[in-house]
Design an enzyme around this catalytic site. Structure first.
Site, PDB file in Angstrom:
ATOM      1  N   ARG A 193       0.892  -1.347  -0.160  1.00  0.00           N
ATOM      2  CA  ARG A 193       0.117  -0.063  -0.142  1.00  0.00           C
ATOM      3  C   ARG A 193       0.770   1.360  -0.088  1.00  0.00           C
ATOM      4  NH1 ARG A 193      -2.530  -3.365  -1.373  1.00  0.00           N
ATOM      5  NH2 ARG A 193      -3.948  -4.463  -0.554  1.00  0.00           N
ATOM      6  N   CYS A 249     -10.877   0.477   3.769  1.00  0.00           N
ATOM      7  CA  CYS A 249     -10.314  -0.110   4.920  1.00  0.00           C
ATOM      8  C   CYS A 249      -9.374   0.982   5.497  1.00  0.00           C
ATOM      9  CB  CYS A 249      -9.302  -1.173   4.495  1.00  0.00           C
ATOM     10  SG  CYS A 249     -10.418  -2.587   4.143  1.00  0.00           S
ATOM     11  N   GLU A 320      -4.273   2.968   7.031  1.00  0.00           N
ATOM     12  CA  GLU A 320      -3.999   2.879   5.735  1.00  0.00           C
ATOM     13  C   GLU A 320      -4.304   3.862   5.026  1.00  0.00           C
ATOM     14  OE1 GLU A 320      -6.258   1.498   2.147  1.00  0.00           O
ATOM     15  OE2 GLU A 320      -5.514  -0.457   2.864  1.00  0.00           O
TER      16      GLU A 320
HETATM   17  N1  EPU Z   1     -12.963 -10.514   8.806  1.00  0.00           N
HETATM   18  C1  EPU Z   1     -13.511 -10.725  10.028  1.00  0.00           C
HETATM   19  N2  EPU Z   1     -14.393  -9.588  10.365  1.00  0.00           N
HETATM   20  C2  EPU Z   1     -14.415  -8.631   9.685  1.00  0.00           C
HETATM   21  C3  EPU Z   1     -13.907  -8.257   8.566  1.00  0.00           C
HETATM   22  C4  EPU Z   1     -13.110  -9.307   8.130  1.00  0.00           C
HETATM   23  O1  EPU Z   1     -13.416 -11.702  10.682  1.00  0.00           O
HETATM   24  O2  EPU Z   1     -15.485  -7.579  10.215  1.00  0.00           O
HETATM   25  C5  EPU Z   1     -12.010 -11.526   8.261  1.00  0.00           C
HETATM   26  C6  EPU Z   1     -12.546 -12.332   7.172  1.00  0.00           C
HETATM   27  O3  EPU Z   1     -13.610 -13.278   7.349  1.00  0.00           O
HETATM   28  C7  EPU Z   1     -11.527 -12.828   6.403  1.00  0.00           C
HETATM   29  C8  EPU Z   1     -10.205 -11.674   6.623  1.00  0.00           C
HETATM   30  O4  EPU Z   1     -10.781 -10.936   7.694  1.00  0.00           O
HETATM   31  O5  EPU Z   1     -11.211 -14.041   6.841  1.00  0.00           O
HETATM   32  C9  EPU Z   1      -9.903 -10.659   5.778  1.00  0.00           C
HETATM   33  O6  EPU Z   1     -11.271  -9.977   5.044  1.00  0.00           O
HETATM   34  P1  EPU Z   1     -11.324  -9.534   3.823  1.00  0.00           P
HETATM   35  O7  EPU Z   1     -11.425 -10.756   2.884  1.00  0.00           O
HETATM   36  O8  EPU Z   1     -12.548  -8.707   3.652  1.00  0.00           O
HETATM   37  O9  EPU Z   1     -10.140  -8.902   3.182  1.00  0.00           O
HETATM   38  P2  EPU Z   1      -9.373  -7.639   4.037  1.00  0.00           P
HETATM   39  O10 EPU Z   1      -7.864  -8.096   4.048  1.00  0.00           O
HETATM   40  O11 EPU Z   1     -10.012  -7.050   4.957  1.00  0.00           O
HETATM   41  C10 EPU Z   1      -8.662  -6.599   1.770  1.00  0.00           C
HETATM   42  C11 EPU Z   1      -8.224  -5.065   1.602  1.00  0.00           C
HETATM   43  C12 EPU Z   1      -9.470  -4.382   0.876  1.00  0.00           C
HETATM   44  C13 EPU Z   1      -9.864  -5.194  -0.322  1.00  0.00           C
HETATM   45  C14 EPU Z   1     -10.221  -6.535   0.274  1.00  0.00           C
HETATM   46  C15 EPU Z   1     -10.908  -7.648  -0.969  1.00  0.00           C
HETATM   47  C16 EPU Z   1      -6.461  -4.266   2.842  1.00  0.00           C
HETATM   48  C17 EPU Z   1      -6.463  -3.487   4.243  1.00  0.00           C
HETATM   49  N3  EPU Z   1      -7.732  -4.431   2.678  1.00  0.00           N
HETATM   50  O12 EPU Z   1      -9.256  -6.421   2.823  1.00  0.00           O
HETATM   51  O13 EPU Z   1      -9.134  -3.048   0.575  1.00  0.00           O
HETATM   52  O14 EPU Z   1     -11.077  -4.508  -0.981  1.00  0.00           O
HETATM   53  O15 EPU Z   1      -8.963  -7.394   0.644  1.00  0.00           O
HETATM   54  O16 EPU Z   1      -9.746  -8.230  -1.765  1.00  0.00           O
HETATM   55  O17 EPU Z   1      -5.794  -4.567   2.279  1.00  0.00           O
HETATM   56  C18 EPU Z   1      -8.953  -0.649   0.890  1.00  0.00           C
HETATM   57  O18 EPU Z   1      -7.623  -0.979   0.639  1.00  0.00           O
HETATM   58  O19 EPU Z   1      -9.443   0.116   1.129  1.00  0.00           O
HETATM   59  C19 EPU Z   1      -9.889  -2.220   0.809  1.00  0.00           C
HETATM   60  C20 EPU Z   1     -11.039  -2.028   1.570  1.00  0.00           C
END
Ligand code: EPU
Length: 326
Positions: A193, A249, A320
């Site tokens: 990022r 995020c 972020e």
């Molecule tokens: N999870 C929870 N509770 C929650 C949210 C997530 O337990 O309230 C768990 C999910 O079940 C999953 C894990 O956390 O096992 C990861 O969650 P998710 O798949 O939603 O991915 P993320 O890592 O939270 C990242 C990016 C997002 C992007 C998504 C989709 C970052 C910080 N975030 O989210 O990017 O849209 O992957 O691939 O890298 C952004 O950069 O603004 C953003 C939203």
């Protein structure tokens, strides 16, 4: 914080007049940043200017540098928290003059690739749609990410499916204040990022170069297959991520095994609220502005999240989103 508040370099009446006569309807004074950010919060910027092209941008930067006035390049405002006091100096918007997307030529180094040139002010979603419409694979990882191409490059925007650095071949830049250039992917230091420029790439002003466009190396692919993939990814995002005013995020994932959303969720913070700032029930790493949240509400909520996650999980979360303003 940006700005030279100690030195109090403000816009003089003469400078304002110059901006007004040069940019007419493309300058707005005391521009409420809440109008320009997806969070819908943020106080006024002294001026917001949208140069029409590189030569206007150069003229403006020369004048700003000469007067010692601070400036800040705005992308889509989708990953930004502007403070309630707002921004002293000039906000530069590349949305109007730098939004074109064109197919350039075959990538000389990779003959099977096609180079797409996308202006920094183009919406990332427009680039994703362009790639699908032109039967080009490579951008689907970004489906559903808001913001502009310029912002996405600076942030190395990405998802579990990939990130900008994996498809970028080069960037067009402006070494501040007036030297256009092209920097190839090999010369760029992408991080999770983020994008760091080598010190030698700073212009005479000491500023990092301004990203004017990205050159994306994409591969021919059957468009219908791409469209189906994009649709499935978008449906998945819509299911896992909340609608409403947010900046996506809020915190970086400390690691792939420890996504911030899971940590915040485990700390029991879903539904936590300060004023109209709310930790989303759908995805814990989103803060939603439910109505009239101020930047201060969001900042206080972020602090609570950081403290509680540190206490419960021993992990220090890092924002972020970018926080700017006085
Ligand atoms: N999870 C929870 N509770 C929650 C949210 C997530 O337990 O309230 C768990 C999910 O079940 C999953 C894990 O956390 O096992 C990861 O969650 P998710 O798949 O939603 O991915 P993320 O890592 O939270 C990242 C990016 C997002 C992007 C998504 C989709 C970052 C910080 N975030 O989210 O990017 O849209 O992957 O691939 O890298 C952004 O950069 O603004 C953003 C939203």
């Amino acid at each position: 914080m940006i700005g030279n508040q100690g030195g109090k370099v403000t816009l003089t009446p003469g400078f304002k007049k110059m901006l007004e006569s040069r940019f007419e309807e493309r300058v707005r004074f005391d521009a409420p940043m809440s109008d320009y950010t997806s969070f819908g919060v943020g106080g006024p910027a002294d001026a917001l200017v949208a140069p029409a092209d590189t030569s206007e941008l150069i003229d403006l930067l020369r004048a700003l540098e000469q007067e010692g006035i601070d400036w800040f390049v705005l992308g889509g405002g989708t990953n930004l928290l502007v403070t309630d006091a707002g921004i002293r100096g000039v906000v530069l918007s590349l949305r109007e003059g730098f939004g074109g997307i064109v197919t350039q030529k075959k990538d000389a180094d990779h003959q099977e690739q096609v180079l797409v040139h996308a202006g920094a002010g183009a919406r990332l979603s427009a680039l994703c749609r362009y790639a699908v419409a032109h039967n080009l694979r490579g951008m689907n990882f970004a489906v559903g990410i808001p913001g502009t191409v310029g912002g996405a490059i600076i942030m190395n925007a990405g998802t579990a499916e990939g990130a900008i650095d994996s498809v970028l071949s080069a960037i067009d830049v402006l070494h501040v204040p007036d030297q256009p250039g092209i920097i190839s992917r090999d010369e760029l230091l992408f991080t999770y990022r983020g994008l760091e420029f080598k010190p030698s790439m700073r212009g005479q002003s000491g500023h990092e170069p301004i990203v004017l466009a990205g050159r994306f190396s994409l591969k021919p692919e059957y468009g219908r297959r791409l469209a189906a993939e994009a649709e499935a990814l978008l449906a998945e995002r819509r299911k896992n991520q909340p609608a409403g005013l947010s900046a996506g995020c809020v915190f970086k994932n400390p690691s792939a095994q420890m996504p911030a959303g899971r940590l915040i969720d485990r700390a029991g913070l879903k539904g936590q609220r300060i004023g109209d700032a709310l930790v989303s029930e759908v995805h814990a790493n989103f803060i939603i502005n439910c109505n009239k949240a101020g930047a201060d509400d969001i900042l206080r909520l972020m602090e609570i999240i950081r403290e509680k996650v540190y206490l419960e999980c021993g992990v220090e979360l890092k924002p972020e989103i970018k926080i700017v303003g006085e």
